[in-house]
Design an enzyme around this catalytic site. Structure first.
Site, PDB file in Angstrom:
ATOM      1  NE  ARG A  87       0.898  -3.286 -12.099  1.00 42.98           N
ATOM      2  CZ  ARG A  87       1.933  -2.929 -12.867  1.00 42.98           C
ATOM      3  NH1 ARG A  87       1.748  -2.716 -14.155  1.00 42.98           N
ATOM      4  NH2 ARG A  87       3.140  -2.799 -12.347  1.00 42.98           N
ATOM      5  NE  ARG A 130       5.689 -16.270 -10.516  1.00 44.64           N
ATOM      6  CZ  ARG A 130       6.160 -15.258  -9.800  1.00 44.64           C
ATOM      7  NH1 ARG A 130       6.322 -15.404  -8.492  1.00 44.64           N
ATOM      8  NH2 ARG A 130       6.500 -14.123 -10.369  1.00 44.64           N
ATOM      9  NE  ARG A 136      -6.204   5.712  -3.072  1.00 43.65           N
ATOM     10  CZ  ARG A 136      -6.825   5.850  -1.908  1.00 43.65           C
ATOM     11  NH1 ARG A 136      -7.657   6.859  -1.703  1.00 43.65           N
ATOM     12  NH2 ARG A 136      -6.603   4.992  -0.924  1.00 43.65           N
ATOM     13  NE  ARG A 162       4.198  -0.562  -0.609  1.00 46.95           N
ATOM     14  CZ  ARG A 162       4.760  -0.645  -1.813  1.00 46.95           C
ATOM     15  NH1 ARG A 162       5.003  -1.842  -2.331  1.00 46.95           N
ATOM     16  NH2 ARG A 162       5.065   0.432  -2.496  1.00 46.95           N
ATOM     17  CD  GLU A 184       3.278   2.541   0.145  1.00 46.39           C
ATOM     18  OE1 GLU A 184       2.507   2.230  -0.785  1.00 46.39           O
ATOM     19  OE2 GLU A 184       4.497   2.248   0.168  1.00 46.39           O
ATOM     20  CE1 TYR A 209       1.610   1.539 -10.251  1.00 50.70           C
ATOM     21  CE2 TYR A 209       2.632   0.194 -11.949  1.00 50.70           C
ATOM     22  CZ  TYR A 209       2.579   0.635 -10.647  1.00 50.70           C
ATOM     23  OH  TYR A 209       3.506   0.191  -9.740  1.00 50.70           O
ATOM     24  CG  ASP A 218       5.892  -2.037 -14.133  1.00 53.76           C
ATOM     25  OD1 ASP A 218       5.499  -1.626 -13.034  1.00 53.76           O
ATOM     26  OD2 ASP A 218       5.572  -3.150 -14.606  1.00 53.76           O
TER      27      ASP A 218
END
Length: 388
Positions: free
Chosen positions: A173, A177, A249, A279, A300, A348, A350
């Site tokens: 995921r 680049r 989790r 984060r 978090e 998971y 999106d």
């Protein structure tokens, strides 16, 4: 008389499914054990600052699916939002995902795209065996230096496991680049509902053939009262976890208010092992079209879900699928229950994928009903790859 169906869960999957069925003339009851709709996408205005708070962590809508995009725009006004993530590592701040700027900054170089490709190729681990873990996949793509700095400790904190035991699909995921594009997502459509996800989901549920109740727990005896039940809760919870609980989790958030601007960006990751949180999200940066003198930021913390915790995402050990297979087999034996969504299919997902799958389920249910056939049990098997 058309018999009603029950949708368990008023998150994105449940609300999308309910709306699609209702628009086809199928009466739907929706229940949710929480006090609000939208599930973990829930957003609410902070009563002290007026800032739109992502109560259960940041959610950014991104997709290339034009059908899904057209669907959600019926229920909310969207603003363009390109997510850019920063990370603090070893006392310095970098951009994520790894891009040409990150590479040059980290290695103190001035590489162009081809020079960076060659340099990274020379640092990668080479192997003939399949890369089945997060660590093995990351080492083959990034090499040890970048993996150690940006992903090893962050992943260990996020998953509570050695990255050697985290599935390789999690790493797929994360792009690398060889240009200066620092957007976290590369999808054509990246946006936020102007008034938040909860308002959007409430609009989805606003239909004459939809009745919904909050603060209402599902009981297995409810199945008998309906033509069909669509269950978006955790698949093991449907069976009372009687074979044991599947591992999930969960997340804990520390919300803080302050004046001004705390970190200057929406999300700052922390990749060092000695920082306990993964984060910090600063919520007003998710709505740059608004102006606020104060701010709210949220630290978090990730941990294994205990009984009573909200399951955020499935923890799929590399080595053990036997318990999941038991629950899947039992689910397939049910005659009038289908499972969908992130928890129901133990994957998971999106947001756009969850919406697309729910729309597909509605279409297939209506087609099966017209032909007198049994609807599918799963949108996609929980035993399939958990990654997009």
């Amino acid at each position: 008389m058309i018999r009603r169906v029950l949708v368990v869960g008023a998150g994105l999957s449940g609300a999308t499914l309910a709306r699609c069925l209702a628009e086809a003339g199928q009466p739907v009851d929706v229940i949710d054990q929480r006090s609000h709709v939208a599930g973990n996408c829930h957003t609410e205005r902070d009563d002290q600052t007026g800032i739109l708070l992502h109560k259960y962590g940041p959610h950014i809508f991104h997709t290339n699916n034009q059908d899904v995009w057209a669907f959600v725009q019926r229920f909310a006004e969207f603003e363009r939002f390109e997510h850019r993530v920063k990370t603090t590592v070893q006392g310095r701040i970098y951009g994520l995902p790894i891009n040409l700027h990150t590479l040059n900054q980290f290695f103190h170089e001035t590489w162009g795209p081809e020079a960076a490709r060659k340099a990274l190729a020379g640092r990668r681990h080479v192997g003939t065996e399949p890369a089945t873990s997060f660590e093995s996949r990351a080492l083959r793509i990034l090499g040890p230096d970048l993996y150690e700095a940006f992903f090893k400790h962050y992943t260990a904190k996020q998953w509570g496991r050695d990255p050697k035991t985290v599935p390789a699909s999690v790493f797929t995921r994360l792009p690398v680049r060889f240009c200066y594009d620092d957007r976290y997502f590369s999808h054509e459509i990246q946006a936020m509902p102007r008034n938040g996800y909860t308002a959007m989901v409430a609009a989805m549920l606003d239909h004459d053939d939809i009745s919904y109740e909050l603060n209402t727990r599902f009981e297995n005896s409810d199945v008998a009262g309906y033509e069909h039940v669509f269950y978006t809760g955790a698949i093991d919870a449907f069976f009372g976890c009687d074979q044991g609980a599947l591992p999930y989790r969960t997340l804990r958030f520390e919300h803080h208010r302050a004046q001004g601007d705390f970190q200057g960006c929406a999300v700052m990751n922390y990749g060092d092992a000695d920082v306990p949180y993964t984060r910090i999200a600063e919520h007003k940066h998710f709505a740059p079209w608004e102006s606020h003198k104060h701010t709210i930021y949220s630290k978090e913390f990730a941990s294994d879900a205990a009984p009573g915790d909200i399951p955020f995402y499935p923890l799929r050990p590399v080595s053990d699928e036997s318990l999941l297979r038991q629950y899947v087999a039992r689910a397939k034996a049910l005659k009038s229950v289908s499972f969908l969504g992130r928890l129901g299919t133990y994957r998971y997902l999106d947001m756009d994928v969850a919406i697309a799958e729910a729309r597909k389920v509605a279409k297939e249910f209506l087609a099966a009903k017209a032909l007198g056939r049994k609807p599918a049990v799963f949108t996609s098997s929980p035993l399939a790859s958990p990654a997009r």
